[in-house]
Write a protein that holds these residues in place. Structure first.
Motif, PDB file in Angstrom:
ATOM      1  N   GLY A   1     -14.652 -33.109  23.612  1.00  0.00           N
ATOM      2  CA  GLY A   1     -15.166 -32.755  22.300  1.00  0.00           C
ATOM      3  C   GLY A   1     -14.134 -32.861  21.192  1.00  0.00           C
ATOM      4  N   SER A   2     -14.409 -32.169  20.092  1.00  0.00           N
ATOM      5  CA  SER A   2     -13.522 -32.200  18.932  1.00  0.00           C
ATOM      6  C   SER A   2     -13.592 -30.865  18.201  1.00  0.00           C
ATOM      7  CB  SER A   2     -13.905 -33.338  17.975  1.00  0.00           C
ATOM      8  OG  SER A   2     -15.215 -33.145  17.472  1.00  0.00           O
ATOM      9  N   MET A   3     -12.502 -30.551  17.484  1.00  0.00           N
ATOM     10  CA  MET A   3     -12.412 -29.294  16.754  1.00  0.00           C
ATOM     11  C   MET A   3     -11.726 -29.500  15.421  1.00  0.00           C
ATOM     12  SD  MET A   3     -11.633 -26.391  19.633  1.00  0.00           S
ATOM     13  CE  MET A   3     -12.880 -26.056  20.875  1.00  0.00           C
ATOM     14  N   LYS A   4     -12.019 -28.613  14.482  1.00  0.00           N
ATOM     15  CA  LYS A   4     -11.336 -28.655  13.193  1.00  0.00           C
ATOM     16  C   LYS A   4     -10.424 -27.440  13.073  1.00  0.00           C
ATOM     17  CE  LYS A   4     -14.711 -26.259  10.220  1.00  0.00           C
ATOM     18  NZ  LYS A   4     -15.480 -26.333   8.961  1.00  0.00           N
ATOM     19  N   ILE A   5      -9.269 -27.663  12.470  1.00  0.00           N
ATOM     20  CA  ILE A   5      -8.311 -26.605  12.178  1.00  0.00           C
ATOM     21  C   ILE A   5      -8.388 -26.342  10.686  1.00  0.00           C
ATOM     22  CG2 ILE A   5      -5.886 -25.920  12.298  1.00  0.00           C
ATOM     23  CD1 ILE A   5      -5.534 -28.001  14.516  1.00  0.00           C
ATOM     24  N   PHE A   6      -8.610 -25.087  10.292  1.00  0.00           N
ATOM     25  CA  PHE A   6      -8.836 -24.820   8.872  1.00  0.00           C
ATOM     26  C   PHE A   6      -8.247 -23.480   8.448  1.00  0.00           C
ATOM     27  CE2 PHE A   6     -12.370 -22.958  11.145  1.00  0.00           C
ATOM     28  CZ  PHE A   6     -12.647 -21.776  10.484  1.00  0.00           C
TER      29      PHE A   6
ATOM     30  N   LEU B   1      -8.536 -32.575  11.976  1.00  0.00           N
ATOM     31  CA  LEU B   1      -9.621 -32.730  12.932  1.00  0.00           C
ATOM     32  C   LEU B   1      -8.997 -33.260  14.218  1.00  0.00           C
ATOM     33  CD1 LEU B   1     -12.324 -34.395  10.643  1.00  0.00           C
ATOM     34  CD2 LEU B   1     -12.150 -31.988  11.290  1.00  0.00           C
ATOM     35  N   GLU B   2      -9.171 -32.542  15.305  1.00  0.00           N
ATOM     36  CA  GLU B   2      -8.542 -32.915  16.570  1.00  0.00           C
ATOM     37  C   GLU B   2      -9.605 -33.281  17.598  1.00  0.00           C
ATOM     38  OE1 GLU B   2      -5.435 -33.333  17.132  1.00  0.00           O
ATOM     39  OE2 GLU B   2      -4.580 -32.408  15.326  1.00  0.00           O
ATOM     40  N   ARG B   3      -9.375 -34.410  18.278  1.00  0.00           N
ATOM     41  CA  ARG B   3     -10.299 -34.871  19.309  1.00  0.00           C
ATOM     42  C   ARG B   3      -9.588 -34.883  20.660  1.00  0.00           C
ATOM     43  NH1 ARG B   3     -15.077 -36.980  19.827  1.00  0.00           N
ATOM     44  NH2 ARG B   3     -15.426 -36.857  17.584  1.00  0.00           N
ATOM     45  N   ALA B   4     -10.323 -34.528  21.700  1.00  0.00           N
ATOM     46  CA  ALA B   4      -9.763 -34.512  23.057  1.00  0.00           C
ATOM     47  C   ALA B   4      -9.285 -35.911  23.466  1.00  0.00           C
ATOM     48  CB  ALA B   4     -10.827 -34.031  24.050  1.00  0.00           C
ATOM     49  N   PRO B   5      -8.224 -35.972  24.291  1.00  0.00           N
ATOM     50  CA  PRO B   5      -7.474 -34.874  24.895  1.00  0.00           C
ATOM     51  C   PRO B   5      -6.275 -34.483  24.031  1.00  0.00           C
ATOM     52  CG  PRO B   5      -6.810 -36.933  25.912  1.00  0.00           C
ATOM     53  CD  PRO B   5      -7.856 -37.277  24.889  1.00  0.00           C
ATOM     54  N   THR B   6      -6.101 -33.194  23.787  1.00  0.00           N
ATOM     55  CA  THR B   6      -4.964 -32.726  22.998  1.00  0.00           C
ATOM     56  C   THR B   6      -4.815 -31.213  23.184  1.00  0.00           C
ATOM     57  OG1 THR B   6      -3.956 -32.789  20.787  1.00  0.00           O
ATOM     58  CG2 THR B   6      -6.300 -32.265  20.905  1.00  0.00           C
ATOM     59  N   THR B   7      -3.847 -30.647  22.509  1.00  0.00           N
ATOM     60  CA  THR B   7      -3.687 -29.197  22.480  1.00  0.00           C
ATOM     61  C   THR B   7      -3.902 -28.722  21.046  1.00  0.00           C
ATOM     62  OG1 THR B   7      -1.307 -29.395  22.096  1.00  0.00           O
ATOM     63  CG2 THR B   7      -2.031 -29.188  24.379  1.00  0.00           C
ATOM     64  N   VAL B   8      -4.199 -27.442  20.894  1.00  0.00           N
ATOM     65  CA  VAL B   8      -4.337 -26.863  19.558  1.00  0.00           C
ATOM     66  C   VAL B   8      -3.495 -25.597  19.476  1.00  0.00           C
ATOM     67  CG1 VAL B   8      -6.612 -27.836  19.061  1.00  0.00           C
ATOM     68  CG2 VAL B   8      -6.459 -25.670  20.266  1.00  0.00           C
ATOM     69  N   ALA B   9      -2.901 -25.392  18.302  1.00  0.00           N
ATOM     70  CA  ALA B   9      -2.158 -24.165  17.995  1.00  0.00           C
ATOM     71  C   ALA B   9      -0.979 -23.935  18.933  1.00  0.00           C
ATOM     72  CB  ALA B   9      -3.088 -22.956  18.004  1.00  0.00           C
ATOM     73  N   GLU B  10      -0.048 -24.904  18.965  1.00  0.00           N
ATOM     74  CA  GLU B  10       1.145 -24.746  19.785  1.00  0.00           C
ATOM     75  C   GLU B  10       2.187 -23.834  19.144  1.00  0.00           C
ATOM     76  OE1 GLU B  10       0.229 -27.579  18.408  1.00  0.00           O
ATOM     77  OE2 GLU B  10      -0.382 -29.021  19.947  1.00  0.00           O
ATOM     78  N   VAL B  11       2.205 -23.744  17.809  1.00  0.00           N
ATOM     79  CA  VAL B  11       3.265 -23.028  17.097  1.00  0.00           C
ATOM     80  C   VAL B  11       3.457 -21.590  17.583  1.00  0.00           C
ATOM     81  CG1 VAL B  11       3.992 -22.135  14.854  1.00  0.00           C
ATOM     82  CG2 VAL B  11       3.142 -24.467  15.037  1.00  0.00           C
ATOM     83  N   PRO B  12       2.395 -20.775  17.714  1.00  0.00           N
ATOM     84  CA  PRO B  12       2.607 -19.381  18.143  1.00  0.00           C
ATOM     85  C   PRO B  12       3.229 -19.253  19.531  1.00  0.00           C
ATOM     86  CG  PRO B  12       0.397 -19.683  17.233  1.00  0.00           C
ATOM     87  CD  PRO B  12       0.976 -21.036  17.426  1.00  0.00           C
ATOM     88  N   LEU B  13       3.075 -20.276  20.356  1.00  0.00           N
ATOM     89  CA  LEU B  13       3.669 -20.212  21.690  1.00  0.00           C
ATOM     90  C   LEU B  13       5.191 -20.208  21.625  1.00  0.00           C
ATOM     91  CD1 LEU B  13       1.375 -22.749  23.564  1.00  0.00           C
ATOM     92  CD2 LEU B  13       1.398 -20.273  23.856  1.00  0.00           C
ATOM     93  N   PHE B  14       5.723 -20.750  20.526  1.00  0.00           N
ATOM     94  CA  PHE B  14       7.169 -20.861  20.391  1.00  0.00           C
ATOM     95  C   PHE B  14       7.758 -19.804  19.457  1.00  0.00           C
ATOM     96  CE2 PHE B  14       5.763 -25.065  21.742  1.00  0.00           C
ATOM     97  CZ  PHE B  14       6.641 -25.321  22.775  1.00  0.00           C
ATOM     98  N   ASP B  15       7.023 -19.408  18.403  1.00  0.00           N
ATOM     99  CA  ASP B  15       7.596 -18.420  17.469  1.00  0.00           C
ATOM    100  C   ASP B  15       7.097 -17.000  17.716  1.00  0.00           C
ATOM    101  OD1 ASP B  15       5.059 -18.246  16.358  1.00  0.00           O
ATOM    102  OD2 ASP B  15       5.591 -19.133  14.435  1.00  0.00           O
ATOM    103  N   GLY B  16       6.116 -16.841  18.622  1.00  0.00           N
ATOM    104  CA  GLY B  16       5.640 -15.507  18.972  1.00  0.00           C
ATOM    105  C   GLY B  16       4.723 -14.863  17.958  1.00  0.00           C
TER     106      GLY B  16
END
Length: 226
Positions: free
Chosen positions: A57-62, A75-90
């Motif tokens: 599928g696909s998702m929008k980041i807003f 707009l992100e379409r599979a295959p990918t990851t979403v919202a990686e930033v919080p994994l690194f900055d907490g």
């Protein structure tokens, strides 16, 4: 089920090149979730518990303003990851994510994701590559909203969609309201400019498909000086 998850994970760029046994171990920890169109995966400000891997599928980041106005960041379409930033900055999620169509995500707890990063340094390096791409996209959004007219931004968006489709025809990128949210404007302005583009012979729209009829002319609109 685990075999299917392993096959899906192998398509995610952030895990490219990992040994099969590592992918299988990740698959055992991944929890699948089906997301309906319009359903919000998480909202801006929510605490981050882990990584979401978009496999179908696909998702929008807003972002949403205090008055309720939305601006689509990507707009992100599979295959990918979403919202990686919080994994690194907490920190919490910096934006909201909503499904554009029926979608499937795999969730990996941040504890497991960090363990993978420590054991396989290529994963955070590949994550940095994706973060760099997202940063460039955000810079382009800021530049477009700050310095470009809606007509110019719309022309640029249509040129980019044609380029991604490797041809002149591509599916309509959502409703006029979806396009307006992506461009930081309102639906009426998008509708008016699309009608003008059609009247000027730059595009054709038929059965939810758009065709760029005059690529050079549309490109001139995208690059026009204000």
């Amino acid at each position: 089920m685990e075999a299917a998850r392993t096959a899906l994970l192998q398509r995610i760029p952030i895990f490219a090149g990992l040994p099969a046994d590592v992918i299988e171990a990740i698959a055992q920890r991944a929890t699948p979730r089906t997301i309906a169109p319009g359903e919000v995966l998480f909202r801006e400000g929510d605490p981050c518990d882990g990584a979401f891997l978009l496999v179908e599928g696909s998702m929008k980041i807003f972002k949403t303003s205090s008055t309720g106005r939305q601006l689509t960041l990507a707009l992100e379409r599979a295959p990918t990851t979403v919202a990686e930033v919080p994994l690194f900055d907490g920190g919490p999620y910096p934006a909201s994510v909503e499904a554009m169509e029926p979608s499937v995500v795999l969730f990996i707890h941040k504890r497991d994701f960090r363990a993978i990063c420590l054991q396989h340094p290529e994963v955070p390096l590949q994550a940095l590559t994706m973060l760099g791409r997202r940063l460039r996209t955000l810079v382009a959004v800021i530049e477009s909203v700050t310095f470009g007219s809606v007509r110019q931004r719309l022309a640029r968006m249509l040129c980019e969609l044609a380029d991604r489709a490797s041809g002149s025809a591509f599916p309509m990128p959502g409703t006029h309201q979806d396009i307006a949210l992506h461009l930081g404007t309102v639906r009426e302005v998008v509708s008016r400019n699309l009608n003008r583009f059609q009247a000027e012979g730059l595009i054709r729209v038929s059965n939810r498909e758009m065709t760029v009829a005059d690529r050079e002319g549309l490109q001139r609109e995208a690059e026009a000086e204000l």
